[in-house]
Scaffold this motif. Structure first.
Motif, PDB file in Angstrom:
ATOM      1  N   VAL A   1       9.262   9.704  -4.413  1.00 42.65           N
ATOM      2  CA  VAL A   1       8.217  10.198  -5.323  1.00 42.65           C
ATOM      3  C   VAL A   1       7.813   9.110  -6.306  1.00 42.65           C
ATOM      4  O   VAL A   1       6.619   8.856  -6.517  1.00 42.65           O
ATOM      5  N   ALA A   2       8.774   8.441  -6.906  1.00 39.88           N
ATOM      6  CA  ALA A   2       8.465   7.386  -7.875  1.00 39.88           C
ATOM      7  C   ALA A   2       7.692   6.245  -7.227  1.00 39.88           C
ATOM      8  O   ALA A   2       6.736   5.726  -7.811  1.00 39.88           O
ATOM      9  N   ALA A   3       8.070   5.872  -6.008  1.00 39.17           N
ATOM     10  CA  ALA A   3       7.377   4.782  -5.313  1.00 39.17           C
ATOM     11  C   ALA A   3       5.942   5.172  -4.981  1.00 39.17           C
ATOM     12  O   ALA A   3       5.021   4.362  -5.123  1.00 39.17           O
ATOM     13  N   VAL A   4       5.736   6.407  -4.546  1.00 44.21           N
ATOM     14  CA  VAL A   4       4.386   6.863  -4.194  1.00 44.21           C
ATOM     15  C   VAL A   4       3.506   6.917  -5.430  1.00 44.21           C
ATOM     16  O   VAL A   4       2.369   6.429  -5.425  1.00 44.21           O
ATOM     17  N   LEU A   5       4.012   7.494  -6.509  1.00 43.01           N
ATOM     18  CA  LEU A   5       3.204   7.632  -7.721  1.00 43.01           C
ATOM     19  C   LEU A   5       2.930   6.295  -8.402  1.00 43.01           C
ATOM     20  O   LEU A   5       1.991   6.192  -9.193  1.00 43.01           O
ATOM     21  N   ALA A   6       3.702   5.276  -8.085  1.00 44.13           N
ATOM     22  CA  ALA A   6       3.486   3.948  -8.673  1.00 44.13           C
ATOM     23  C   ALA A   6       2.364   3.181  -7.975  1.00 44.13           C
ATOM     24  O   ALA A   6       1.890   2.168  -8.495  1.00 44.13           O
ATOM     25  N   VAL A   7       1.928   3.659  -6.822  1.00 42.21           N
ATOM     26  CA  VAL A   7       0.860   2.972  -6.083  1.00 42.21           C
ATOM     27  C   VAL A   7      -0.476   3.258  -6.765  1.00 42.21           C
ATOM     28  O   VAL A   7      -0.838   4.418  -6.973  1.00 42.21           O
ATOM     29  N   PRO A   8      -1.238   2.207  -7.122  1.00 42.17           N
ATOM     30  CA  PRO A   8      -2.551   2.427  -7.728  1.00 42.17           C
ATOM     31  C   PRO A   8      -3.461   3.205  -6.782  1.00 42.17           C
ATOM     32  O   PRO A   8      -3.538   2.921  -5.590  1.00 42.17           O
TER      33      PRO A   8
ATOM     34  N   GLU B   1      -6.678   1.342   1.860  1.00 38.46           N
ATOM     35  CA  GLU B   1      -5.798   0.443   1.102  1.00 38.46           C
ATOM     36  C   GLU B   1      -4.695   1.230   0.394  1.00 38.46           C
ATOM     37  O   GLU B   1      -3.531   0.845   0.431  1.00 38.46           O
ATOM     38  N   VAL B   2      -5.062   2.341  -0.240  1.00 38.21           N
ATOM     39  CA  VAL B   2      -4.068   3.180  -0.915  1.00 38.21           C
ATOM     40  C   VAL B   2      -3.068   3.714   0.099  1.00 38.21           C
ATOM     41  O   VAL B   2      -1.847   3.659  -0.117  1.00 38.21           O
ATOM     42  N   ALA B   3      -3.564   4.208   1.223  1.00 39.86           N
ATOM     43  CA  ALA B   3      -2.685   4.758   2.257  1.00 39.86           C
ATOM     44  C   ALA B   3      -1.728   3.689   2.793  1.00 39.86           C
ATOM     45  O   ALA B   3      -0.538   3.943   2.977  1.00 39.86           O
ATOM     46  N   SER B   4      -2.229   2.503   3.016  1.00 46.12           N
ATOM     47  CA  SER B   4      -1.391   1.413   3.502  1.00 46.12           C
ATOM     48  C   SER B   4      -0.311   1.049   2.489  1.00 46.12           C
ATOM     49  O   SER B   4       0.849   0.838   2.847  1.00 46.12           O
ATOM     50  N   ASN B   5      -0.685   0.990   1.216  1.00 47.22           N
ATOM     51  CA  ASN B   5       0.283   0.660   0.170  1.00 47.22           C
ATOM     52  C   ASN B   5       1.359   1.736   0.027  1.00 47.22           C
ATOM     53  O   ASN B   5       2.531   1.426  -0.165  1.00 47.22           O
ATOM     54  N   VAL B   6       0.965   2.997   0.132  1.00 44.76           N
ATOM     55  CA  VAL B   6       1.937   4.094   0.072  1.00 44.76           C
ATOM     56  C   VAL B   6       2.872   4.014   1.273  1.00 44.76           C
ATOM     57  O   VAL B   6       4.088   4.149   1.146  1.00 44.76           O
ATOM     58  N   HIS B   7       2.298   3.794   2.441  1.00 39.88           N
ATOM     59  CA  HIS B   7       3.108   3.703   3.659  1.00 39.88           C
ATOM     60  C   HIS B   7       4.160   2.603   3.526  1.00 39.88           C
ATOM     61  O   HIS B   7       5.333   2.799   3.845  1.00 39.88           O
ATOM     62  N   GLU B   8       3.760   1.432   3.055  1.00 34.92           N
ATOM     63  CA  GLU B   8       4.691   0.313   2.885  1.00 34.92           C
ATOM     64  C   GLU B   8       5.775   0.635   1.861  1.00 34.92           C
ATOM     65  O   GLU B   8       6.944   0.307   2.066  1.00 34.92           O
ATOM     66  N   ALA B   9       5.392   1.291   0.766  1.00 37.18           N
ATOM     67  CA  ALA B   9       6.365   1.618  -0.284  1.00 37.18           C
ATOM     68  C   ALA B   9       7.415   2.601   0.229  1.00 37.18           C
ATOM     69  O   ALA B   9       8.609   2.437  -0.037  1.00 37.18           O
ATOM     70  N   VAL B  10       6.991   3.605   0.982  1.00 36.17           N
ATOM     71  CA  VAL B  10       7.921   4.607   1.501  1.00 36.17           C
ATOM     72  C   VAL B  10       8.741   4.025   2.640  1.00 36.17           C
ATOM     73  O   VAL B  10       9.943   4.264   2.749  1.00 36.17           O
ATOM     74  N   ARG B  11       8.127   3.231   3.478  1.00 33.64           N
ATOM     75  CA  ARG B  11       8.820   2.632   4.623  1.00 33.64           C
ATOM     76  C   ARG B  11       9.985   1.754   4.168  1.00 33.64           C
ATOM     77  O   ARG B  11      11.001   1.641   4.841  1.00 33.64           O
ATOM     78  N   ALA B  12       9.852   1.142   2.983  1.00 30.39           N
ATOM     79  CA  ALA B  12      10.931   0.313   2.450  1.00 30.39           C
ATOM     80  C   ALA B  12      12.136   1.148   2.023  1.00 30.39           C
ATOM     81  O   ALA B  12      13.232   0.619   1.884  1.00 30.39           O
TER      82      ALA B  12
ATOM     83  N   PRO C   1      10.086   6.700  11.174  1.00 30.64           N
ATOM     84  CA  PRO C   1       8.651   6.648  10.920  1.00 30.64           C
ATOM     85  C   PRO C   1       8.252   7.402   9.646  1.00 30.64           C
ATOM     86  O   PRO C   1       8.926   8.332   9.229  1.00 30.64           O
ATOM     87  N   VAL C   2       7.146   6.950   9.059  1.00 27.68           N
ATOM     88  CA  VAL C   2       6.579   7.583   7.873  1.00 27.68           C
ATOM     89  C   VAL C   2       5.209   8.113   8.265  1.00 27.68           C
ATOM     90  O   VAL C   2       4.360   7.366   8.756  1.00 27.68           O
ATOM     91  N   HIS C   3       5.011   9.412   8.054  1.00 27.19           N
ATOM     92  CA  HIS C   3       3.725  10.044   8.337  1.00 27.19           C
ATOM     93  C   HIS C   3       3.050  10.338   7.003  1.00 27.19           C
ATOM     94  O   HIS C   3       3.615  11.020   6.156  1.00 27.19           O
ATOM     95  N   LEU C   4       1.846   9.819   6.842  1.00 24.95           N
ATOM     96  CA  LEU C   4       1.131   9.919   5.587  1.00 24.95           C
ATOM     97  C   LEU C   4      -0.102  10.790   5.772  1.00 24.95           C
ATOM     98  O   LEU C   4      -0.860  10.606   6.734  1.00 24.95           O
ATOM     99  N   PHE C   5      -0.303  11.734   4.866  1.00 21.71           N
ATOM    100  CA  PHE C   5      -1.443  12.640   4.930  1.00 21.71           C
ATOM    101  C   PHE C   5      -2.182  12.585   3.601  1.00 21.71           C
ATOM    102  O   PHE C   5      -1.614  12.894   2.558  1.00 21.71           O
TER     103      PHE C   5
END
Length: 151
Positions: free
Chosen positions: A64-71, A117-128, A133-137
């Protein structure tokens, strides 16, 4: 129509104190590792394939913290029927569904940022943070608030 639980089915153990549950096939499989064949398995403790509640709670909070930190991320979204959550003791973390083999993140993004861009950044943050796999909606896009002129 009545249904009976497996313990009230007249099995030989009904009426006695419950014995500790036998290890599941997953627990037994987790006890085997890549060590040489023929090692003493009775001396090795069984490792649970499930993470403890504290580990899962910590991971959910870190996601949650990683996702909310993404601009560009406005907030997490609970899904169309409020069903997307990781259920923990005493609370639910909405917008994130963590499973042993995958993770789902449902979110609302700002219209002021490029969605890919936002989706890609969220995916990378969660994947770390998670394995698998990470599924983003992207559930919704929210316009920035409009300011009315001050009188």
């Amino acid at each position: 129509m009545t249904t009976s639980s497996p313990q009230s089915s007249g099995s030989p153990t009904s009426g006695r104190d419950a014995e500790p549950a036998a290890p599941t096939p997953l627990d037994v499989a987790a006890a085997f590792d890549a060590s040489p064949v023929g090692r003493d398995l009775e001396a090795a403790p069984l490792r649970s394939s499930r993470a403890s509640a504290g580990d899962e709670e910590d991971l959910a909070d870190r996601v949650v913290a990683a996702v909310l930190a993404v601009p560009g991320v406005v907030r997490l979204h609970a899904g169309a029927f409020g069903e997307v959550a990781t259920y923990l003791p005493g609370r639910a973390v909405t917008g994130v569904r963590l499973r042993p083999d995958e993770a789902e993140v449902h979110l609302v993004v700002s219209a002021g940022r490029p969605i890919p861009e936002v989706a890609s950044n969220v995916h990378e943050a969660v994947r770390a943070l998670v394995s698998g796999p990470v599924h983003l909606f992207v559930e919704d896009v929210e316009s920035p608030p409009t300011r009315s002129p001050a009188p």
